[in-house]
Design a protein around this motif. Structure first.
Motif, PDB file in Angstrom:
ATOM      1  N   THR A   1      25.895  10.934   8.001  1.00 16.72           N
ATOM      2  CA  THR A   1      26.946  11.154   7.012  1.00 16.72           C
ATOM      3  C   THR A   1      27.022   9.972   6.065  1.00 16.72           C
ATOM      4  O   THR A   1      26.895   8.818   6.482  1.00 16.72           O
ATOM      5  CB  THR A   1      28.309  11.330   7.715  1.00 16.72           C
ATOM      6  OG1 THR A   1      28.202  12.388   8.671  1.00 16.72           O
ATOM      7  CG2 THR A   1      29.405  11.651   6.719  1.00 16.72           C
TER       8      THR A   1
ATOM      9  N   GLN B   1      22.659  26.761   1.185  1.00 18.07           N
ATOM     10  CA  GLN B   1      23.165  25.386   1.146  1.00 18.07           C
ATOM     11  C   GLN B   1      24.290  25.198   2.156  1.00 18.07           C
ATOM     12  O   GLN B   1      24.359  24.171   2.844  1.00 18.07           O
ATOM     13  CB  GLN B   1      23.648  25.061  -0.264  1.00 18.07           C
ATOM     14  CG  GLN B   1      24.064  23.612  -0.455  1.00 18.07           C
ATOM     15  CD  GLN B   1      24.438  23.314  -1.892  1.00 18.07           C
ATOM     16  OE1 GLN B   1      24.674  24.212  -2.696  1.00 18.07           O
ATOM     17  NE2 GLN B   1      24.505  22.047  -2.234  1.00 18.07           N
ATOM     18  N   TRP B   2      25.174  26.191   2.248  1.00 22.00           N
ATOM     19  CA  TRP B   2      26.273  26.141   3.226  1.00 22.00           C
ATOM     20  C   TRP B   2      25.730  26.097   4.651  1.00 22.00           C
ATOM     21  O   TRP B   2      26.224  25.343   5.493  1.00 22.00           O
ATOM     22  CB  TRP B   2      27.159  27.368   3.019  1.00 22.00           C
ATOM     23  CG  TRP B   2      28.124  27.651   4.122  1.00 22.00           C
ATOM     24  CD1 TRP B   2      29.304  27.017   4.375  1.00 22.00           C
ATOM     25  CD2 TRP B   2      27.988  28.666   5.141  1.00 22.00           C
ATOM     26  NE1 TRP B   2      29.926  27.566   5.479  1.00 22.00           N
ATOM     27  CE2 TRP B   2      29.137  28.586   5.967  1.00 22.00           C
ATOM     28  CE3 TRP B   2      27.028  29.626   5.418  1.00 22.00           C
ATOM     29  CZ2 TRP B   2      29.329  29.430   7.057  1.00 22.00           C
ATOM     30  CZ3 TRP B   2      27.216  30.472   6.502  1.00 22.00           C
ATOM     31  CH2 TRP B   2      28.356  30.367   7.311  1.00 22.00           C
TER      32      TRP B   2
ATOM     33  N   GLU C   1      23.253  17.050   7.898  1.00 15.47           N
ATOM     34  CA  GLU C   1      24.134  15.942   8.267  1.00 15.47           C
ATOM     35  C   GLU C   1      23.870  15.480   9.694  1.00 15.47           C
ATOM     36  O   GLU C   1      23.877  14.278   9.979  1.00 15.47           O
ATOM     37  CB  GLU C   1      25.587  16.366   8.108  1.00 15.47           C
ATOM     38  CG  GLU C   1      26.580  15.242   8.356  1.00 15.47           C
ATOM     39  CD  GLU C   1      27.996  15.636   8.011  1.00 15.47           C
ATOM     40  OE1 GLU C   1      28.849  15.637   8.920  1.00 15.47           O
ATOM     41  OE2 GLU C   1      28.244  15.956   6.830  1.00 15.47           O
TER      42      GLU C   1
ATOM     43  N   ASN D   1      22.703  25.073   5.614  1.00 14.82           N
ATOM     44  CA  ASN D   1      21.891  23.873   5.852  1.00 14.82           C
ATOM     45  C   ASN D   1      22.719  22.596   5.975  1.00 14.82           C
ATOM     46  O   ASN D   1      22.300  21.647   6.649  1.00 14.82           O
ATOM     47  CB  ASN D   1      20.886  23.688   4.713  1.00 14.82           C
ATOM     48  CG  ASN D   1      19.664  24.577   4.864  1.00 14.82           C
ATOM     49  OD1 ASN D   1      19.330  25.007   5.966  1.00 14.82           O
ATOM     50  ND2 ASN D   1      18.987  24.843   3.760  1.00 14.82           N
ATOM     51  N   ALA D   2      23.871  22.556   5.314  1.00 11.40           N
ATOM     52  CA  ALA D   2      24.621  21.297   5.195  1.00 11.40           C
ATOM     53  C   ALA D   2      24.903  20.622   6.538  1.00 11.40           C
ATOM     54  O   ALA D   2      24.612  19.424   6.709  1.00 11.40           O
ATOM     55  CB  ALA D   2      25.916  21.535   4.420  1.00 11.40           C
TER      56      ALA D   2
END
Length: 294
Positions: free
Chosen positions: A112, A99-100, A107, A102-103
């Protein structure tokens, strides 16, 4: 027993202590049976897959208060009263790392989510709430604006080259190696990429790219922009995270991602068992629910 130990017990007298005990099992089956017992200050769970003591000398000072207390408690609180601790969860830690990574990519592609604070009134009092706006600033929004410009016949006036704004490609740069340290190559000397890939590239460097040779074509930094490459990195992360003594990932070392600790299946089952037992005891009318839990 030595005389010194025996002397401490000389004045002890015996009396029967108040206790309540209940047995739970399936009809004609011994699977998953358990007992719940109350003694002053404690609830004790024993049985098939159960062996846990919940201690709270105030809340468990009476049977009624103990059952009410346990039936209404949250899992985290109740398990800690049994001196339980969450255990390292390799699967959840892996998901946190992915998740870190991919974030920032998500974005860059999707934009955003903005926020706006909006005032409103309730009974004449001014209050504020946060309104979430539509995503903006991502490559997807740029493509939508370009398509609208094309529909209006104004694509020549569009303020940039859409392909150049695409954050997805990672491209090899024509780099002369005569001035570079090829013994310890740095991938940023050889590749151009959008900053959104930095987290994935850090994972690549710690896994498949740990012995990367810029003169070769195997496991290059560009693989992070492919589904297969990210999947291979994920497999390597999974292998490393299963070995608690051999994680070796910068994102964990520098605190970008925290190790995840979770309740085990056995701990969750025992919490479920004690709350099930308490509900059944309450349903049987054996508890004064008006009692105040200390």
């Amino acid at each position: 027993m030595s005389y010194g130990h025996a002397s401490r017990l000389t004045d002890h007298v015996m009396k029967e202590a108040p206790c309540r005990s209940f047995h739970f099992s399936r009809p004609n089956s011994s699977a998953y049976w358990f007992n719940l017992m109350w003694i002053r200050g404690k609830l004790i769970l024993t049985g098939d897959g159960c062996d846990m003591t919940f201690t709270h000398y105030q809340a468990c000072s009476s049977f009624d208060a103990a059952i009410k207390w346990a039936s209404e408690s949250e899992m985290d609180y109740l398990l800690r009263k049994a001196d339980q601790r969450e255990e390292y969860d390799a699967d959840a830690t892996l998901q946190a790392i992915i998740q870190w990574a991919n974030a920032p990519v998500i974005e860059a592609l999707n934009g955003t989510v903005g926020e706006r604070i909006t005032p409103y009134e309730v009974d004449g009092q001014r209050r504020y709430r946060v309104v979430h706006l539509e995503r903006a600033g991502g490559y997807r929004q740029i493509c939508q604006e370009y398509r609208r410009a094309v529909a209006r016949g104004m694509q020549d006036d569009f303020w940039g080259d859409v392909e150049d704004m695409d954050p997805r490609p990672i491209t090899r740069r024509e780099t002369g190696t005569e001035y570079l340290d090829m013994a310890c190559p740095v991938f940023t000397d050889f590749y151009d990429f959008d900053p959104c890939w930095e987290n994935w590239l850090n994972l690549w460097r710690d896994t498949l790219g740990s012995d990367w040779d810029p003169r070769g074509s195997v496991n290059t930094p560009a693989i992070v922009a492919t589904h297969d490459g990210r999947w291979r990195i994920k497999d390597e992360l999974e292998r490393r995270l299963d070995k608690t003594s051999s994680r070796g990932l910068d994102c964990l070392f520098n605190g970008s991602v925290e190790h995840v600790y979770s309740w085990t299946y056995a701990q969750k089952y025992q919490f479920e068992a004690i709350q099930f037992a308490c509900r059944k005891i309450i349903e049987a009318g054996l508890v004064d629910m008006t009692v105040q839990v200390p």
